[in-house]
Enzyme design. Structure first.
Site, PDB file in Angstrom:
ATOM      1  N   GLY A   1      -9.703   5.293   2.722  1.00 27.50           N
ATOM      2  CA  GLY A   1     -10.311   6.017   3.843  1.00 27.50           C
ATOM      3  C   GLY A   1     -11.674   5.483   4.223  1.00 27.50           C
ATOM      4  O   GLY A   1     -12.585   6.247   4.563  1.00 27.50           O
TER       5      GLY A   1
ATOM      6  N   ASP B   1       0.833  -1.206   0.000  1.00 29.46           N
ATOM      7  CA  ASP B   1       0.000   0.000   0.000  1.00 29.46           C
ATOM      8  C   ASP B   1       0.873   1.264   0.000  1.00 29.46           C
ATOM      9  O   ASP B   1       1.919   1.314   0.655  1.00 29.46           O
ATOM     10  CB  ASP B   1      -0.896  -0.035   1.252  1.00 29.46           C
ATOM     11  CG  ASP B   1      -2.178   0.756   1.083  1.00 29.46           C
ATOM     12  OD1 ASP B   1      -2.548   1.063  -0.062  1.00 29.46           O
ATOM     13  OD2 ASP B   1      -2.830   1.055   2.114  1.00 29.46           O
ATOM     14  N   HIS B   2       0.432   2.262  -0.726  1.00 29.82           N
ATOM     15  CA  HIS B   2       1.053   3.598  -0.708  1.00 29.82           C
ATOM     16  C   HIS B   2       2.576   3.608  -0.769  1.00 29.82           C
ATOM     17  O   HIS B   2       3.241   4.084   0.157  1.00 29.82           O
ATOM     18  CB  HIS B   2       0.578   4.400   0.510  1.00 29.82           C
ATOM     19  CG  HIS B   2      -0.880   4.746   0.438  1.00 29.82           C
ATOM     20  ND1 HIS B   2      -1.377   5.695  -0.420  1.00 29.82           N
ATOM     21  CD2 HIS B   2      -1.948   4.213   1.077  1.00 29.82           C
ATOM     22  CE1 HIS B   2      -2.688   5.745  -0.291  1.00 29.82           C
ATOM     23  NE2 HIS B   2      -3.070   4.852   0.601  1.00 29.82           N
TER      24      HIS B   2
HETATM   25  P1  13P Z   1      -8.446   4.539   6.685  1.00 26.64           P
HETATM   26  O1  13P Z   1      -7.277   4.381   7.593  1.00 26.64           O
HETATM   27  O2  13P Z   1      -9.026   5.911   6.742  1.00 26.64           O
HETATM   28  O3  13P Z   1      -9.452   3.449   6.831  1.00 26.64           O
HETATM   29  O4  13P Z   1      -7.857   4.407   5.200  1.00 26.64           O
HETATM   30  C1  13P Z   1      -7.339   3.174   4.791  1.00 26.64           C
HETATM   31  C2  13P Z   1      -6.690   3.255   3.476  1.00 26.64           C
HETATM   32  O5  13P Z   1      -7.160   3.908   2.580  1.00 26.64           O
HETATM   33  C3  13P Z   1      -5.458   2.465   3.288  1.00 26.64           C
HETATM   34  O6  13P Z   1      -4.869   2.722   2.050  1.00 26.64           O
END
Ligand code: 13P
Length: 277
Positions: free
Chosen positions: A206, A80-81
């Site tokens: 999110g 992720d990211h």
């Molecule tokens: P939240 O932490 O707001 O649930 O977001 C998770 C997310 O988008 C992980 O990439």
């Protein structure tokens, strides 16, 4: 069950008019929690780029891959990211099925170039790439209360998806990472305008803090993947605080781990119920 191709999970969810639940995990306890909650349903396991960067992070990821292979669910693991190519290369090397090349903080052209460079590393190994256009407010690892930033422009999203060839696109429609400072409001009209122009699956980051009805609305509006992280960390830590005094009496580590997995499983189960409805 062998690990499932990321793009297959998204394609199947899209055909079914639903979305794949994607959960961030940090350790064996949180992964056991989400896999137990899945109970055979498909899911995406998100591994933070910061987990990979921790000392021993490669060993943790290797363990997570092995755990996911033992699970009865079709599972894809995604880095992720990732914001630099070294991290993308490390994620590919570790055997993950997908990487998120997050250039959303860069100017448009640099974001495109970053995703193309990530695809050059990932695609030859059959690894899928998710990109992001329209930077989300908030942080991934520290839950701060924030307001949403500007929404992703639909015309720019169409062009970005075409120019990058990304397999999945994260967009901003009023969503934030972490805690929504005010009442969350997803702009579903805006989402439909993006979905009408972008062929690849869209992802909603999110997910924490969104009502079940908001998540269902976003899926109906065109989101094919929904990410949840903060609310799992909050549940894990709150339960840890509750259980710790009892666990310290007798050094009951296993009981503490069971409680942590239970806490994560309870939150994930609620989200599965919404996404598989
Ligand atoms: P939240 O932490 O707001 O649930 O977001 C998770 C997310 O988008 C992980 O990439």
């Amino acid at each position: 069950v062998p690990l499932a191709p990321f793009t297959d999970l998204l394609a199947a969810a899209r055909r079914a008019g639903s979305a794949v639940a994607a959960f961030s995990v940090y350790d064996a306890e949180s992964l056991v929690g989400v896999l137990r909650a899945a109970a055979g349903r498909p899911l995406i396991v998100l591994i933070s780029s910061q987990v990979v960067a921790e000392p021993g992070g490669d060993l943790v990821v290797a363990g997570m891959l092995a755990m996911a292979e033992r699970a009865p669910s079709p599972v894809a693991l995604q880095l992720d990211h990732a914001r630099d190519l070294d991290v993308i290369a490390a994620g590919c090397e570790l055997g993950l099925g997908a990487v998120m090349a997050d250039g959303s903080g860069l100017p448009y052209d640099e974001n495109v170039a970053f995703v193309l460079a990530a695809r050059a590393l990932a695609a030859p190994r059959g690894i899928a790439v998710e990109a992001e256009l329209g930077h989300l407010a908030g942080e991934e690892e520290v839950a701060l209360a924030v307001d949403p930033g500007p929404l992703t422009d639909p015309a720019a999203a169409e062009r970005f998806a075409r120019e990058t060839g990304a397999d999945c696109l994260a967009v901003a429609i009023g969503n934030v990472h972490g805690i929504y400072r005010g009442a969350p409001h997803l702009d579903l009209e805006h989402l439909r305008a993006i979905a009408a122009r972008v062929a690849v699956p869209l992802s909603l980051h999110g997910g924490s803090g969104l009502a079940a009805s908001a998540v269902a609305g976003a899926v109906a509006g065109g989101m094919t993947k929904v990410n949840f992280n903060t609310e799992l960390r909050q549940a894990y830590l709150a339960r840890t605080a509750d259980e710790l005094p009892g666990a310290r009496d007798g050094a009951r580590l296993l009981a503490l781990h069971r409680a942590q997995a239970d806490a994560v499983a309870a939150v994930a189960a609620e989200r599965f119920a919404v996404l598989s409805a």
